[in-house]
Design a protein around this motif. Structure first.
Motif, mmCIF file in Angstrom:
data_model
loop_
_atom_site.group_PDB
_atom_site.id
_atom_site.type_symbol
_atom_site.label_atom_id
_atom_site.label_comp_id
_atom_site.label_asym_id
_atom_site.label_seq_id
_atom_site.Cartn_x
_atom_site.Cartn_y
_atom_site.Cartn_z
ATOM 1 N N ALA A 148 65.710 10.446 -23.862
ATOM 2 C CA ALA A 148 66.683 9.457 -24.347
ATOM 3 C C ALA A 148 68.046 9.701 -23.706
ATOM 4 O O ALA A 148 68.760 8.746 -23.356
ATOM 5 C CB ALA A 148 66.779 9.526 -25.866
ATOM 6 N N CYS B 238 71.712 17.541 -26.446
ATOM 7 C CA CYS B 238 70.678 16.750 -27.132
ATOM 8 C C CYS B 238 70.393 17.323 -28.516
ATOM 9 O O CYS B 238 70.199 16.562 -29.483
ATOM 10 C CB CYS B 238 69.399 16.725 -26.298
ATOM 11 S SG CYS B 238 69.538 15.767 -24.771
ATOM 12 N N GLN C 264 72.082 5.905 -30.456
ATOM 13 C CA GLN C 264 71.821 7.106 -29.665
ATOM 14 C C GLN C 264 73.042 7.495 -28.833
ATOM 15 O O GLN C 264 73.420 8.667 -28.775
ATOM 16 C CB GLN C 264 70.630 6.867 -28.732
ATOM 17 C CG GLN C 264 69.285 6.817 -29.420
ATOM 18 C CD GLN C 264 68.167 6.532 -28.444
ATOM 19 O OE1 GLN C 264 68.399 5.999 -27.349
ATOM 20 N NE2 GLN C 264 66.948 6.888 -28.817
ATOM 21 N N VAL D 99 68.987 13.943 -30.354
ATOM 22 C CA VAL D 99 68.425 12.950 -29.427
ATOM 23 C C VAL D 99 67.584 13.693 -28.394
ATOM 24 O O VAL D 99 67.930 14.792 -27.967
ATOM 25 C CB VAL D 99 69.553 12.151 -28.730
ATOM 26 C CG1 VAL D 99 68.986 11.225 -27.656
ATOM 27 C CG2 VAL D 99 70.332 11.350 -29.752
#
Length: 278
Positions: free
Chosen positions: A100, A91, A65, A96
């Motif tokens: 997160a 993101c 990630q 992601v």
């Protein structure tokens, strides 16, 4: 330089990155020796983590990630500028979720500083290791040519990182400017093999001036959308760095005509995410 010498630099870079990133599990081939943030698509299906219970260790999931967020952030900042880049867009580019993202970073600035530190440290570590091996066996003048060439090739091969790390870093704030100062000071070590200067010339000041001049020339190309042209600066920058040490009149060491050194080029991804991209 011989063909073996050229290949040695590329292989050394690949092994250095592998060691930094985690040994055999991160082994890279020579064509992708330096994989800086922004060099890959964070939403590449090959990098996806399947939903639901995962057999992957949590540490692996978090590392994946974070790596994708580095790529997503750099590409988003290069496209929209730091001021206009949002966490939501970062993101989206990384594939992601926002929760997160905030598991890794406190906010956009913290994420940028992490990506900047990771990328510049990776690049400088590889160059420093190469220089440490090179300067003992080669003359300093030859090492200057070789490492300027690698630096320009790497930045030209990852234009998104060049834009974010050289141009947009100025927009981030005091901590980013401090880190940029640390980065430039690290380049002093590449002058360790340089000839002596006249007694009335302060060596550190002259070296910092040379580093600043190289940085400024690179900045101008990147800021005007010409990162791909960075390798064209090699003759001028080589002359500029060597001139104060009385070496500018000497031509660049002759290359082996039988084998051109493979350019150290990072994966060249488009700076703009299109609606068709996942």
């Amino acid at each position: 330089m011989s063909s073996a010498g050229r290949e040695g630099i590329i292989k050394m870079a690949a092994s250095s990155v592998s060691a930094i990133a985690g040994g055999d599990s991160a082994r890279l081939d020579s064509s992708a020796a330096l994989r800086l943030p922004g060099g890959r698509d964070g939403r590449d299906p090959a990098r996806a983590i399947k939903r639901g219970p995962s057999r992957l260790p949590r540490e692996t999931v978090l590392a994946t990630q974070r790596d994708r967020l580095y790529d997503g952030l750099v590409r988003t900042v290069a496209t929209h500028g730091y001021a206009n880049a949002t966490v939501t867009e970062i993101c989206r580019a990384a594939g992601v979720t926002r929760p997160a993202f905030y598991e890794h970073f406190d906010g956009k600035e913290a994420a940028f500083l992490a990506a900047y530190t990771h990328g510049t440290d990776l690049l400088l570590t590889v160059l420093e290791r190469a220089y440490g091996e090179d300067v003992g066996a080669a003359k300093w003048r030859e090492a200057v040519w070789r490492h300027l060439e690698i630096l320009l090739d790497v930045l030209a091969g990852t234009p998104a990182f060049a834009v974010a790390a050289i141009v947009e870093v100025e927009m981030v704030g005091p901590e980013a400017r401090r880190k940029k100062g640390e980065l430039l000071r690290r380049f002093r070590m590449f002058f360790s093999g340089a000839p002596a200067l006249p007694d009335h010339i302060d060596r550190v000041t002259l070296i910092d001036t040379a580093i600043g001049g190289v940085y400024s020339a690179i900045y101008q190309r990147v800021a005007t959308g010409r990162a791909a042209e960075l390798p064209d600066l090699l003759p001028v920058l080589g002359y500029f760095v060597l001139a104060p040490f009385g070496l500018a009149a000497q031509p660049r060491p002759a290359a082996d005509p039988a084998a051109q050194r493979p350019r150290v080029v990072l994966p060249c991804m488009p700076l703009f995410l299109t609606p068709e991209q996942p």
